[in-house]
Motif scaffolding. Structure first.
Motif, PDB file in Angstrom:
ATOM      1  N   GLY A  68       0.782  -1.226   0.000  1.00 30.27           N
ATOM      2  CA  GLY A  68       0.000   0.000   0.000  1.00 30.27           C
ATOM      3  C   GLY A  68       0.815   1.278   0.000  1.00 30.27           C
ATOM      4  O   GLY A  68       0.272   2.359   0.183  1.00 30.27           O
ATOM      5  N   LEU A  69       2.116   1.147  -0.237  1.00 33.65           N
ATOM      6  CA  LEU A  69       3.004   2.315  -0.214  1.00 33.65           C
ATOM      7  C   LEU A  69       2.596   3.348  -1.260  1.00 33.65           C
ATOM      8  O   LEU A  69       2.341   3.015  -2.416  1.00 33.65           O
ATOM      9  N   VAL A  70       2.530   4.598  -0.846  1.00 29.33           N
ATOM     10  CA  VAL A  70       2.273   5.728  -1.740  1.00 29.33           C
ATOM     11  C   VAL A  70       3.380   6.744  -1.496  1.00 29.33           C
ATOM     12  O   VAL A  70       3.655   7.109  -0.355  1.00 29.33           O
ATOM     13  N   LEU A  71       4.040   7.163  -2.574  1.00 26.14           N
ATOM     14  CA  LEU A  71       5.107   8.153  -2.494  1.00 26.14           C
ATOM     15  C   LEU A  71       4.721   9.371  -3.330  1.00 26.14           C
ATOM     16  O   LEU A  71       4.072   9.235  -4.369  1.00 26.14           O
ATOM     17  N   HIS A  72       5.141  10.538  -2.881  1.00 26.97           N
ATOM     18  CA  HIS A  72       4.861  11.773  -3.613  1.00 26.97           C
ATOM     19  C   HIS A  72       6.164  12.490  -3.923  1.00 26.97           C
ATOM     20  O   HIS A  72       7.088  12.481  -3.116  1.00 26.97           O
ATOM     21  N   SER A  73       6.200  13.114  -5.083  1.00 27.64           N
ATOM     22  CA  SER A  73       7.313  13.982  -5.456  1.00 27.64           C
ATOM     23  C   SER A  73       6.703  15.301  -5.911  1.00 27.64           C
ATOM     24  O   SER A  73       5.501  15.509  -5.765  1.00 27.64           O
TER      25      SER A  73
ATOM     26  N   THR B 152      -1.550  16.539  -9.859  1.00 28.67           N
ATOM     27  CA  THR B 152      -2.648  17.485 -10.035  1.00 28.67           C
ATOM     28  C   THR B 152      -3.893  16.865 -10.653  1.00 28.67           C
ATOM     29  O   THR B 152      -5.004  17.232 -10.300  1.00 28.67           O
ATOM     30  N   THR B 153      -3.716  15.908 -11.586  1.00 30.63           N
ATOM     31  CA  THR B 153      -4.863  15.356 -12.310  1.00 30.63           C
ATOM     32  C   THR B 153      -5.152  13.892 -11.982  1.00 30.63           C
ATOM     33  O   THR B 153      -6.230  13.410 -12.263  1.00 30.63           O
TER      34      THR B 153
END
Length: 125
Positions: A10-15, A81-82
């Protein structure tokens, strides 16, 4: 699944521009559309033609199955963003005591040259 003390399920990463998240069944249509581009076949070992059934297998069975077997982590690459799916990124070599880990990715042909693959690889690293 954990790897080096990090929970990967379930890992979610953001950049800056991207969200790297687990694949979802709803992503299959986008994957099928991306892989219908002949340019993608120049760089990836894909069935030809690449069908919706192939895409459904990828997002619902292959990617989650690789994580369940603790072999690799495969995440979708989407715009922050989308939410538009741009590609995929994988972290391989997670099984056992492997000291070699690889990062692999693909980006939809219309999005080539925008640095998405590099950004995703730096985020996973």
């Amino acid at each position: 699944m954990t790897w080096r003390g990090i929970e990967l399920t379930g890992l979610v990463l953001h950049s800056g521009r991207l969200t790297l998240r687990p694949w979802q069944p709803a992503d299959a249509c986008t994957v099928a559309e991306i892989m219908s581009d002949p340019q993608m076949h120049d760089y990836l070992a894909l069935p030809q033609p690449y069908t919706l059934a192939d895409a459904e297998h990828y997002v619902s069975q292959f990617a989650p199955g690789a994580a369940a077997d603790a072999e690799q982590l495969i995440l979708s690459m989407a715009e922050n963003t989308t939410g538009r799916v741009l590609g995929s990124i994988a972290l391989r070599g997670l099984a056992g005591d492997s000291v070699i880990t690889e990062i692999g990715y693909w980006v939809a042909a219309p999005d080539w040259g925008n640095g998405y693959g590099s950004e995703a690889a730096a985020t996973v690293a």
